[in-house]
Design a protein around this motif. Structure first.
Motif, PDB file in Angstrom:
ATOM      1  N   GLY A  30      18.278   7.049  22.448  1.00 58.06           N
ATOM      2  CA  GLY A  30      18.171   5.731  22.125  1.00 58.06           C
ATOM      3  C   GLY A  30      18.662   4.937  23.119  1.00 58.06           C
ATOM      4  O   GLY A  30      18.090   3.733  23.488  1.00 58.06           O
ATOM      5  N   ALA A  31      19.935   5.082  23.605  1.00 52.85           N
ATOM      6  CA  ALA A  31      20.704   4.320  24.668  1.00 52.85           C
ATOM      7  C   ALA A  31      19.914   4.374  25.725  1.00 52.85           C
ATOM      8  O   ALA A  31      19.852   3.448  26.717  1.00 52.85           O
ATOM      9  N   THR A  32      19.304   5.498  26.307  1.00 53.32           N
ATOM     10  CA  THR A  32      18.523   5.715  27.405  1.00 53.32           C
ATOM     11  C   THR A  32      17.463   4.998  27.233  1.00 53.32           C
ATOM     12  O   THR A  32      16.889   3.970  28.526  1.00 53.32           O
ATOM     13  N   TYR A  33      16.660   4.883  26.414  1.00 51.58           N
ATOM     14  CA  TYR A  33      15.491   3.995  26.228  1.00 51.58           C
ATOM     15  C   TYR A  33      15.530   2.668  26.310  1.00 51.58           C
ATOM     16  O   TYR A  33      15.057   1.995  26.989  1.00 51.58           O
ATOM     17  N   VAL A  34      16.629   2.235  25.720  1.00 49.93           N
ATOM     18  CA  VAL A  34      17.154   0.654  25.853  1.00 49.93           C
ATOM     19  C   VAL A  34      17.494   0.134  27.054  1.00 49.93           C
ATOM     20  O   VAL A  34      17.193  -0.722  27.701  1.00 49.93           O
ATOM     21  N   TRP A  35      18.145   1.239  27.685  1.00 49.01           N
ATOM     22  CA  TRP A  35      18.548   0.609  29.198  1.00 49.01           C
ATOM     23  C   TRP A  35      17.560   0.616  30.185  1.00 49.01           C
ATOM     24  O   TRP A  35      17.103  -0.166  30.919  1.00 49.01           O
ATOM     25  N   VAL A  36      16.473   1.658  30.017  1.00 47.12           N
ATOM     26  CA  VAL A  36      15.259   1.746  30.853  1.00 47.12           C
ATOM     27  C   VAL A  36      14.540   0.485  30.622  1.00 47.12           C
ATOM     28  O   VAL A  36      14.050   0.032  31.350  1.00 47.12           O
ATOM     29  N   GLU A  37      14.415   0.060  29.350  1.00 48.89           N
ATOM     30  CA  GLU A  37      13.651  -1.148  28.884  1.00 48.89           C
ATOM     31  C   GLU A  37      14.452  -2.259  29.487  1.00 48.89           C
ATOM     32  O   GLU A  37      13.562  -3.355  29.954  1.00 48.89           O
ATOM     33  N   HIS A  38      15.609  -2.384  29.609  1.00 46.63           N
ATOM     34  CA  HIS A  38      16.317  -3.499  30.043  1.00 46.63           C
ATOM     35  C   HIS A  38      16.359  -3.836  31.742  1.00 46.63           C
ATOM     36  O   HIS A  38      15.946  -4.768  31.923  1.00 46.63           O
ATOM     37  N   VAL A  39      16.284  -2.770  32.401  1.00 52.02           N
ATOM     38  CA  VAL A  39      16.306  -2.684  33.799  1.00 52.02           C
ATOM     39  C   VAL A  39      14.795  -2.710  34.163  1.00 52.02           C
ATOM     40  O   VAL A  39      14.567  -2.688  35.541  1.00 52.02           O
ATOM     41  N   GLY A  40      13.857  -2.152  33.424  1.00 45.94           N
ATOM     42  CA  GLY A  40      12.617  -1.950  34.023  1.00 45.94           C
ATOM     43  C   GLY A  40      11.812  -3.263  34.184  1.00 45.94           C
ATOM     44  O   GLY A  40      12.112  -4.282  33.556  1.00 45.94           O
ATOM     45  N   SER A  41      10.849  -3.293  35.132  1.00 48.18           N
ATOM     46  CA  SER A  41      10.187  -4.214  35.212  1.00 48.18           C
ATOM     47  C   SER A  41       8.572  -4.561  34.861  1.00 48.18           C
ATOM     48  O   SER A  41       7.974  -5.371  34.589  1.00 48.18           O
ATOM     49  N   GLY A  42       8.334  -3.187  33.986  1.00 49.70           N
ATOM     50  CA  GLY A  42       6.845  -3.273  33.437  1.00 49.70           C
ATOM     51  C   GLY A  42       6.967  -3.835  32.032  1.00 49.70           C
ATOM     52  O   GLY A  42       7.913  -4.129  31.565  1.00 49.70           O
ATOM     53  N   PRO A  43       5.841  -3.457  31.471  1.00 49.56           N
ATOM     54  CA  PRO A  43       5.624  -4.044  30.132  1.00 49.56           C
ATOM     55  C   PRO A  43       6.507  -3.054  29.077  1.00 49.56           C
ATOM     56  O   PRO A  43       6.770  -1.909  29.356  1.00 49.56           O
ATOM     57  N   SER A  44       7.224  -4.043  28.044  1.00 52.40           N
ATOM     58  CA  SER A  44       8.173  -3.225  27.091  1.00 52.40           C
ATOM     59  C   SER A  44       7.381  -1.937  26.113  1.00 52.40           C
ATOM     60  O   SER A  44       6.465  -2.051  25.914  1.00 52.40           O
ATOM     61  N   ARG A  45       7.952  -0.730  26.224  1.00 51.80           N
ATOM     62  CA  ARG A  45       7.381   0.155  25.521  1.00 51.80           C
ATOM     63  C   ARG A  45       8.146   0.387  24.156  1.00 51.80           C
ATOM     64  O   ARG A  45       7.631   1.329  23.486  1.00 51.80           O
ATOM     65  N   LEU A  46       9.073  -0.394  23.698  1.00 47.78           N
ATOM     66  CA  LEU A  46       9.679  -0.343  22.596  1.00 47.78           C
ATOM     67  C   LEU A  46       9.036  -1.203  21.590  1.00 47.78           C
ATOM     68  O   LEU A  46       8.770  -2.336  21.849  1.00 47.78           O
ATOM     69  N   ASP A  47       8.611  -0.974  20.268  1.00 52.55           N
ATOM     70  CA  ASP A  47       8.034  -1.491  19.262  1.00 52.55           C
ATOM     71  C   ASP A  47       9.429  -2.249  18.318  1.00 52.55           C
ATOM     72  O   ASP A  47       9.713  -1.079  17.639  1.00 52.55           O
ATOM     73  N   TRP A  48      10.112  -3.154  18.638  1.00 51.09           N
ATOM     74  CA  TRP A  48      11.260  -3.574  17.657  1.00 51.09           C
ATOM     75  C   TRP A  48      10.874  -3.634  16.216  1.00 51.09           C
ATOM     76  O   TRP A  48      11.979  -3.629  15.373  1.00 51.09           O
ATOM     77  N   THR A  49       9.655  -3.879  15.728  1.00 52.69           N
ATOM     78  CA  THR A  49       9.333  -4.004  14.268  1.00 52.69           C
ATOM     79  C   THR A  49       9.513  -2.634  13.758  1.00 52.69           C
ATOM     80  O   THR A  49       9.939  -2.433  12.501  1.00 52.69           O
ATOM     81  N   ALA A  50       8.838  -1.513  14.591  1.00 56.75           N
ATOM     82  CA  ALA A  50       8.755  -0.264  13.973  1.00 56.75           C
ATOM     83  C   ALA A  50      10.182   0.235  13.877  1.00 56.75           C
ATOM     84  O   ALA A  50      10.555   1.054  13.004  1.00 56.75           O
ATOM     85  N   VAL A  51      11.093  -0.089  15.005  1.00 55.31           N
ATOM     86  CA  VAL A  51      12.334   0.151  15.123  1.00 55.31           C
ATOM     87  C   VAL A  51      13.140  -0.285  13.712  1.00 55.31           C
ATOM     88  O   VAL A  51      13.855   0.667  13.105  1.00 55.31           O
ATOM     89  N   ALA A  52      12.997  -1.650  13.490  1.00 56.81           N
ATOM     90  CA  ALA A  52      13.749  -2.170  12.333  1.00 56.81           C
ATOM     91  C   ALA A  52      13.393  -1.560  11.021  1.00 56.81           C
ATOM     92  O   ALA A  52      14.045  -1.082  10.120  1.00 56.81           O
ATOM     93  N   LEU A  53      11.903  -1.052  10.910  1.00 54.44           N
ATOM     94  CA  LEU A  53      11.427  -0.462   9.677  1.00 54.44           C
ATOM     95  C   LEU A  53      12.118   0.753   9.514  1.00 54.44           C
ATOM     96  O   LEU A  53      12.402   1.253   8.320  1.00 54.44           O
ATOM     97  N   ILE A  54      12.065   1.639  10.667  1.00 47.18           N
ATOM     98  CA  ILE A  54      12.405   2.940  10.319  1.00 47.18           C
ATOM     99  C   ILE A  54      13.951   3.171  10.218  1.00 47.18           C
ATOM    100  O   ILE A  54      14.439   3.779   9.259  1.00 47.18           O
ATOM    101  N   ALA A  55      14.803   2.142  10.940  1.00 50.36           N
ATOM    102  CA  ALA A  55      16.225   2.170  10.800  1.00 50.36           C
ATOM    103  C   ALA A  55      16.461   1.855   9.509  1.00 50.36           C
ATOM    104  O   ALA A  55      17.500   2.596   8.672  1.00 50.36           O
ATOM    105  N   SER A  56      15.898   0.910   8.726  1.00 47.30           N
ATOM    106  CA  SER A  56      16.310   0.516   7.352  1.00 47.30           C
ATOM    107  C   SER A  56      15.939   1.776   6.404  1.00 47.30           C
ATOM    108  O   SER A  56      16.585   2.093   5.586  1.00 47.30           O
ATOM    109  N   GLY A  57      14.727   2.248   6.631  1.00 48.59           N
ATOM    110  CA  GLY A  57      14.300   3.232   5.732  1.00 48.59           C
ATOM    111  C   GLY A  57      14.937   4.519   5.800  1.00 48.59           C
ATOM    112  O   GLY A  57      15.469   5.227   4.984  1.00 48.59           O
TER     113      GLY A  57
END
Length: 264
Positions: A199-226
């Motif tokens: 997870g930390a690797t994915y977030v870091w890559v998203e932060h430093v990358g220049s392309g479109p985001s590949r993380l769906d934060w809505t999905a992350v929030a729903l899965i985290a709570s569930g």
């Protein structure tokens, strides 16, 4: 997402969190649901891995009593899991999804066989060590082999996450003379480590990358709570299961996981 799609993801995450606490393979519940609501495969893999972390935390905490006396094992195998997670995360970001998934059914079949024949394999391993005057967990070449097997499971977990717990239980159950519930506690902590690194690797890559985001934060929030709810419930009730019942659940879920992956 529409409200009913969000509800489906949340319910799947509760179920996945509970399954992960007891044995593993919860990703086989959440991943298809994410695909069904329109999340792309790589995005679904990354978002799912991050979202399941709270469930991993609650499961590991729920099994904390069963971890007593396993500090040496944890210190031996946690580095292998973490290194594997780094490797697997790199592979996810650089290889096609099918390039690595092709070996998943093979891993699950091997893990299933290890679980089914666990008692017999444990007895033989213990007898060989006693004949050589060796006590405790496997050392030497056998210990190195276990380290590599845990590393390989971490690679798989960092890449796809699905059913890594089943593979770990299969490896540990066959080679360590220990109760399944205590091995499950060790598995929960190692899986937590893998998902944290991934997870930390994915977030870091998203932060430093220049392309479109590949993380769906809505999905992350729903899965985290569930998964947090499911992990808490799974740890509460799963740790009360007799070893024979737990082994039966592992076998059934292993078969389901193999069918799901082969028919994807």
């Amino acid at each position: 997402m529409q409200w009913y799609e969000m509800l489906a993801v949340f319910v799947a995450a509760v179920w996945a969190g509970g399954i992960n606490a007891v044995v593993g393979s919860g990703t086989l519940v959440t991943f298809p649901v994410l695909l069904a609501v329109g999340v792309p495969p790589v995005s679904a893999t990354m978002s799912n891995a991050i979202g399941l972390i709270p469930g991993n935390v609650s499961a590991a905490w729920g099994y904390r009593r069963e971890l007593a006396g396993q500090r040496r094992r944890l210190l031996r195998f946690l580095p292998a899991s973490l290194l594997g997670a780094v490797t697997g995360s790199w592979l996810l970001l650089h290889l096609s999804e099918r390039a690595f998934e092709s070996i998943v059914p093979v891993l699950l079949v091997l893990a299933l066989l290890l679980v089914v024949f666990q008692k017999r394999l444990q007895a033989r391993s213990l007898a060989r060590r006693e004949a050589r005057g060796v006590t405790g967990d496997p050392r030497g070449l056998a210990g190195a082999g276990m380290f590599l097997a845990v590393y390989g499971t971490g690679v798989y977990g960092g890449y796809f996450t699905a059913a890594q717990g089943i593979v770990l239980i299969g490896i540990f159950g066959a080679l360590l003379a220990e109760n399944l519930q205590r091995l499950n506690a060790l598995k929960n902590l190692l899986v937590l480590g893998v998902n944290l690194v991934a997870g930390a690797t994915y977030v870091w890559v998203e932060h430093v990358g220049s392309g479109p985001s590949r993380l769906d934060w809505t999905a992350v929030a729903l899965i985290a709570s569930g998964s947090l709810v499911g992990g808490t419930l799974g740890a509460r009730f799963g740790r009360r299961l007799p070893p024979s019942v737990l082994r039966g659940i592992i076998v059934v879920l292993s078969c389901v996981a193999i069918v799901v992956i082969l028919t994807r």
